[in-house]
Design a protein around this motif. Sequence first.
Motif, PDB file in Angstrom:
ATOM      1  N   PRO A 143       0.806  -1.230   0.000  1.00  0.00           N
ATOM      2  CA  PRO A 143       0.000   0.000   0.000  1.00  0.00           C
ATOM      3  C   PRO A 143       0.835   1.273   0.000  1.00  0.00           C
ATOM      4  CG  PRO A 143      -0.003  -0.989   2.165  1.00  0.00           C
ATOM      5  CD  PRO A 143       0.644  -1.990   1.253  1.00  0.00           C
ATOM      6  N   LEU A 144       2.105   1.159   0.372  1.00  0.00           N
ATOM      7  CA  LEU A 144       2.978   2.333   0.398  1.00  0.00           C
ATOM      8  C   LEU A 144       3.588   2.620  -0.974  1.00  0.00           C
ATOM      9  CD1 LEU A 144       4.882   1.664   3.753  1.00  0.00           C
ATOM     10  CD2 LEU A 144       2.709   2.866   3.380  1.00  0.00           C
ATOM     11  N   LYS A 145       3.468   1.636  -1.899  1.00  0.00           N
ATOM     12  CA  LYS A 145       4.109   1.786  -3.204  1.00  0.00           C
ATOM     13  C   LYS A 145       3.146   1.556  -4.360  1.00  0.00           C
ATOM     14  CE  LYS A 145       8.593   0.244  -1.397  1.00  0.00           C
ATOM     15  NZ  LYS A 145       9.681  -0.765  -1.526  1.00  0.00           N
ATOM     16  N   ALA A 146       1.857   1.530  -4.087  1.00  0.00           N
ATOM     17  CA  ALA A 146       0.880   1.261  -5.135  1.00  0.00           C
ATOM     18  C   ALA A 146       0.979   2.296  -6.251  1.00  0.00           C
ATOM     19  CB  ALA A 146      -0.529   1.266  -4.545  1.00  0.00           C
ATOM     20  N   SER A 147       0.833   1.838  -7.476  1.00  0.00           N
ATOM     21  CA  SER A 147       0.885   2.711  -8.644  1.00  0.00           C
ATOM     22  C   SER A 147      -0.232   2.323  -9.599  1.00  0.00           C
ATOM     23  CB  SER A 147       2.236   2.579  -9.349  1.00  0.00           C
ATOM     24  OG  SER A 147       2.356   1.298  -9.948  1.00  0.00           O
ATOM     25  N   LYS A 148      -0.366   3.068 -10.683  1.00  0.00           N
ATOM     26  CA  LYS A 148      -1.414   2.759 -11.655  1.00  0.00           C
ATOM     27  C   LYS A 148      -1.278   1.335 -12.189  1.00  0.00           C
ATOM     28  CE  LYS A 148      -2.975   7.214 -13.425  1.00  0.00           C
ATOM     29  NZ  LYS A 148      -3.036   8.118 -14.611  1.00  0.00           N
ATOM     30  N   ALA A 149      -0.042   0.849 -12.245  1.00  0.00           N
ATOM     31  CA  ALA A 149       0.194  -0.507 -12.750  1.00  0.00           C
ATOM     32  C   ALA A 149      -0.399  -1.561 -11.824  1.00  0.00           C
ATOM     33  CB  ALA A 149       1.688  -0.746 -12.928  1.00  0.00           C
ATOM     34  N   ASP A 150      -0.729  -1.179 -10.583  1.00  0.00           N
ATOM     35  CA  ASP A 150      -1.279  -2.122  -9.613  1.00  0.00           C
ATOM     36  C   ASP A 150      -2.804  -2.142  -9.602  1.00  0.00           C
ATOM     37  OD1 ASP A 150       1.220  -3.036  -8.487  1.00  0.00           O
ATOM     38  OD2 ASP A 150       1.419  -1.038  -7.610  1.00  0.00           O
ATOM     39  N   ILE A 151      -3.432  -1.368 -10.487  1.00  0.00           N
ATOM     40  CA  ILE A 151      -4.889  -1.385 -10.571  1.00  0.00           C
ATOM     41  C   ILE A 151      -5.311  -2.629 -11.353  1.00  0.00           C
ATOM     42  CG2 ILE A 151      -6.947  -0.198 -11.411  1.00  0.00           C
ATOM     43  CD1 ILE A 151      -5.442   2.445 -11.107  1.00  0.00           C
ATOM     44  N   ALA A 152      -6.019  -3.523 -10.668  1.00  0.00           N
ATOM     45  CA  ALA A 152      -6.466  -4.762 -11.315  1.00  0.00           C
ATOM     46  C   ALA A 152      -7.778  -4.559 -12.054  1.00  0.00           C
ATOM     47  CB  ALA A 152      -6.609  -5.873 -10.276  1.00  0.00           C
ATOM     48  N   GLU A 153      -8.655  -3.761 -11.462  1.00  0.00           N
ATOM     49  CA  GLU A 153      -9.960  -3.523 -12.075  1.00  0.00           C
ATOM     50  C   GLU A 153     -10.351  -2.058 -11.894  1.00  0.00           C
ATOM     51  OE1 GLU A 153     -12.943  -6.177 -10.590  1.00  0.00           O
ATOM     52  OE2 GLU A 153     -11.565  -7.905 -10.553  1.00  0.00           O
ATOM     53  N   ASN A 154     -10.998  -1.506 -12.902  1.00  0.00           N
ATOM     54  CA  ASN A 154     -11.494  -0.136 -12.843  1.00  0.00           C
ATOM     55  C   ASN A 154     -12.883  -0.134 -13.497  1.00  0.00           C
ATOM     56  OD1 ASN A 154     -11.940   2.612 -12.816  1.00  0.00           O
ATOM     57  ND2 ASN A 154     -10.098   3.155 -13.967  1.00  0.00           N
ATOM     58  N   PRO A 155     -13.861  -0.750 -12.812  1.00  0.00           N
ATOM     59  CA  PRO A 155     -15.178  -0.983 -13.423  1.00  0.00           C
ATOM     60  C   PRO A 155     -15.908   0.286 -13.847  1.00  0.00           C
ATOM     61  CG  PRO A 155     -15.257  -1.370 -11.063  1.00  0.00           C
ATOM     62  CD  PRO A 155     -13.816  -1.244 -11.420  1.00  0.00           C
ATOM     63  N   LYS A 156     -15.639   1.390 -13.170  1.00  0.00           N
ATOM     64  CA  LYS A 156     -16.310   2.643 -13.507  1.00  0.00           C
ATOM     65  C   LYS A 156     -15.472   3.512 -14.447  1.00  0.00           C
ATOM     66  CE  LYS A 156     -18.986   2.909  -9.209  1.00  0.00           C
ATOM     67  NZ  LYS A 156     -20.273   2.662  -9.874  1.00  0.00           N
ATOM     68  N   ASN A 157     -14.326   2.969 -14.870  1.00  0.00           N
ATOM     69  CA  ASN A 157     -13.437   3.732 -15.747  1.00  0.00           C
ATOM     70  C   ASN A 157     -13.107   5.103 -15.144  1.00  0.00           C
ATOM     71  OD1 ASN A 157     -11.833   4.172 -18.028  1.00  0.00           O
ATOM     72  ND2 ASN A 157     -13.505   5.158 -19.154  1.00  0.00           N
ATOM     73  N   ILE A 158     -12.766   5.079 -13.845  1.00  0.00           N
ATOM     74  CA  ILE A 158     -12.393   6.309 -13.141  1.00  0.00           C
ATOM     75  C   ILE A 158     -11.144   6.884 -13.793  1.00  0.00           C
ATOM     76  CG2 ILE A 158     -11.615   7.289 -10.949  1.00  0.00           C
ATOM     77  CD1 ILE A 158     -14.514   6.435 -10.873  1.00  0.00           C
ATOM     78  N   LYS A 159     -11.176   8.174 -14.100  1.00  0.00           N
ATOM     79  CA  LYS A 159     -10.026   8.850 -14.692  1.00  0.00           C
ATOM     80  C   LYS A 159      -9.299   9.613 -13.581  1.00  0.00           C
ATOM     81  CE  LYS A 159     -11.911   9.310 -19.358  1.00  0.00           C
ATOM     82  NZ  LYS A 159     -12.985   8.322 -19.143  1.00  0.00           N
ATOM     83  N   ILE A 160      -8.099   9.155 -13.254  1.00  0.00           N
ATOM     84  CA  ILE A 160      -7.314   9.764 -12.179  1.00  0.00           C
ATOM     85  C   ILE A 160      -6.392  10.815 -12.779  1.00  0.00           C
ATOM     86  CG2 ILE A 160      -5.743   9.338 -10.259  1.00  0.00           C
ATOM     87  CD1 ILE A 160      -6.703   6.411 -10.307  1.00  0.00           C
ATOM     88  N   VAL A 161      -6.556  12.047 -12.332  1.00  0.00           N
ATOM     89  CA  VAL A 161      -5.782  13.179 -12.847  1.00  0.00           C
ATOM     90  C   VAL A 161      -4.711  13.533 -11.816  1.00  0.00           C
ATOM     91  CG1 VAL A 161      -5.880  15.541 -13.712  1.00  0.00           C
ATOM     92  CG2 VAL A 161      -7.857  14.012 -14.004  1.00  0.00           C
ATOM     93  N   GLU A 162      -3.456  13.244 -12.124  1.00  0.00           N
ATOM     94  CA  GLU A 162      -2.360  13.505 -11.189  1.00  0.00           C
ATOM     95  C   GLU A 162      -1.856  14.938 -11.335  1.00  0.00           C
ATOM     96  OE1 GLU A 162       0.602  10.220 -11.091  1.00  0.00           O
ATOM     97  OE2 GLU A 162      -0.670   9.353 -12.652  1.00  0.00           O
ATOM     98  N   MET A 163      -1.569  15.564 -10.183  1.00  0.00           N
ATOM     99  CA  MET A 163      -1.037  16.931 -10.214  1.00  0.00           C
ATOM    100  C   MET A 163      -0.318  17.233  -8.904  1.00  0.00           C
ATOM    101  SD  MET A 163      -4.535  19.180  -9.777  1.00  0.00           S
ATOM    102  CE  MET A 163      -5.234  18.458 -11.266  1.00  0.00           C
ATOM    103  N   GLU A 164       0.404  18.355  -8.882  1.00  0.00           N
ATOM    104  CA  GLU A 164       1.089  18.783  -7.670  1.00  0.00           C
ATOM    105  C   GLU A 164       0.075  18.940  -6.545  1.00  0.00           C
ATOM    106  OE1 GLU A 164       4.254  19.287  -6.948  1.00  0.00           O
ATOM    107  OE2 GLU A 164       4.993  18.783  -8.954  1.00  0.00           O
ATOM    108  N   ALA A 165       0.447  18.473  -5.358  1.00  0.00           N
ATOM    109  CA  ALA A 165      -0.488  18.484  -4.229  1.00  0.00           C
ATOM    110  C   ALA A 165      -1.041  19.878  -3.937  1.00  0.00           C
ATOM    111  CB  ALA A 165       0.194  17.904  -2.991  1.00  0.00           C
ATOM    112  N   ALA A 166      -0.201  20.897  -4.082  1.00  0.00           N
ATOM    113  CA  ALA A 166      -0.629  22.262  -3.774  1.00  0.00           C
ATOM    114  C   ALA A 166      -1.736  22.742  -4.710  1.00  0.00           C
ATOM    115  CB  ALA A 166       0.560  23.208  -3.842  1.00  0.00           C
ATOM    116  N   ASN A 167      -1.873  22.129  -5.890  1.00  0.00           N
ATOM    117  CA  ASN A 167      -2.880  22.557  -6.861  1.00  0.00           C
ATOM    118  C   ASN A 167      -4.203  21.814  -6.725  1.00  0.00           C
ATOM    119  OD1 ASN A 167      -1.017  24.326  -8.037  1.00  0.00           O
ATOM    120  ND2 ASN A 167      -0.242  22.750  -9.418  1.00  0.00           N
ATOM    121  N   LEU A 168      -4.251  20.817  -5.859  1.00  0.00           N
ATOM    122  CA  LEU A 168      -5.453  19.993  -5.743  1.00  0.00           C
ATOM    123  C   LEU A 168      -6.698  20.767  -5.300  1.00  0.00           C
ATOM    124  CD1 LEU A 168      -3.758  16.817  -4.276  1.00  0.00           C
ATOM    125  CD2 LEU A 168      -4.934  16.949  -6.483  1.00  0.00           C
TER     126      LEU A 168
END
Length: 313
Positions: free
Chosen positions: A180-205
């Motif tokens: 859980p400390l190193k999970a990445s997009k490559a570790d996603i086994a299923e995405n049934p809702k086709n969630i689109k994850i938008v990565e950005m600098e934390a300060a801009n969230l």
Amino acid sequence: MLALKTTWTLSAAFITLALAACGGEKAAPAAASAASGASAVSVDAEKKEIKIGTTAGDFGDMVKESIKPILEKQGYQVTLTEFSDYVTPNQALAEGAIDVNVFQHKPYLDSFKAEHKLDLTEAFQVPTAPLGLYPGKATALDAVKAGSTVSAPNDPSNFARALVMLNELGWIKLKDGVDPLKASKADIAENPKNIKIVEMEAANLPRSRQDVDFAIVNGNYAISSGMKLTEALYQEPSYAYVNWGALRTADMKSKWAQDVINAYKSDEFKKYALDRFKGYKYPAEWNIPANGASGSSAAASAPAAASAASASK
């Protein structure tokens, strides 16, 4: 040169000199001891200036409003530097530009110091605003739909936390046994809702909320942008990410370092923090659960966390 925001005005030349320093204090001239008959065994004056670095927001407020007054009553001069990123504070600490930093959880510190070969040590925990899933264009958990967009912090450690959170909500499924400390997009086994994850600098969230359906925001940036923790639709249940104050390992046993540690562990600071930072997760040794976290009800109804997430608690 390190980019930083200070609570006092410094010239560029002074910053350069500060970052080149090794953190040691210059030896003061030996005090005259002939009259008293004292032996001049040590010529080093006791360190009386403590430079603390934090990210902008709550950790800086803790210094200004409580820690600095506590230490100043003991005769210290305390200066605060507020950083705008998660990289510079550890570099500045290792190089001696600051004496203490307060901004990171232990998994991040462990990863950073291993990668950059820095001799830093976690010394004390601090109240921490938990990572939370906040409303954007959608205002409720059950408003999630196919193709929903979720903004998330792009640094590896906090992105892993975001993935674990989405896994706990049942919006994605991580592979069995993932760290859980190193999970990445490559570790996603299923995405049934086709969630689109938008990565950005934390300060801009916080600002991203107008453009996405949901935003996973670090607690300190939520607070500093005027958001309320009670606005969160869900908060991570794990206590693995309660933040720590770090020091150079060589300084850990020094008197000034122990005084800093004791200030953060004092009843005075604890009383201040419990009143000032409601809804936070507190140091484990305080034995006080976070209060006012709206994510608790969501957690009860969310799918059970994966065994990997449970291992991180």
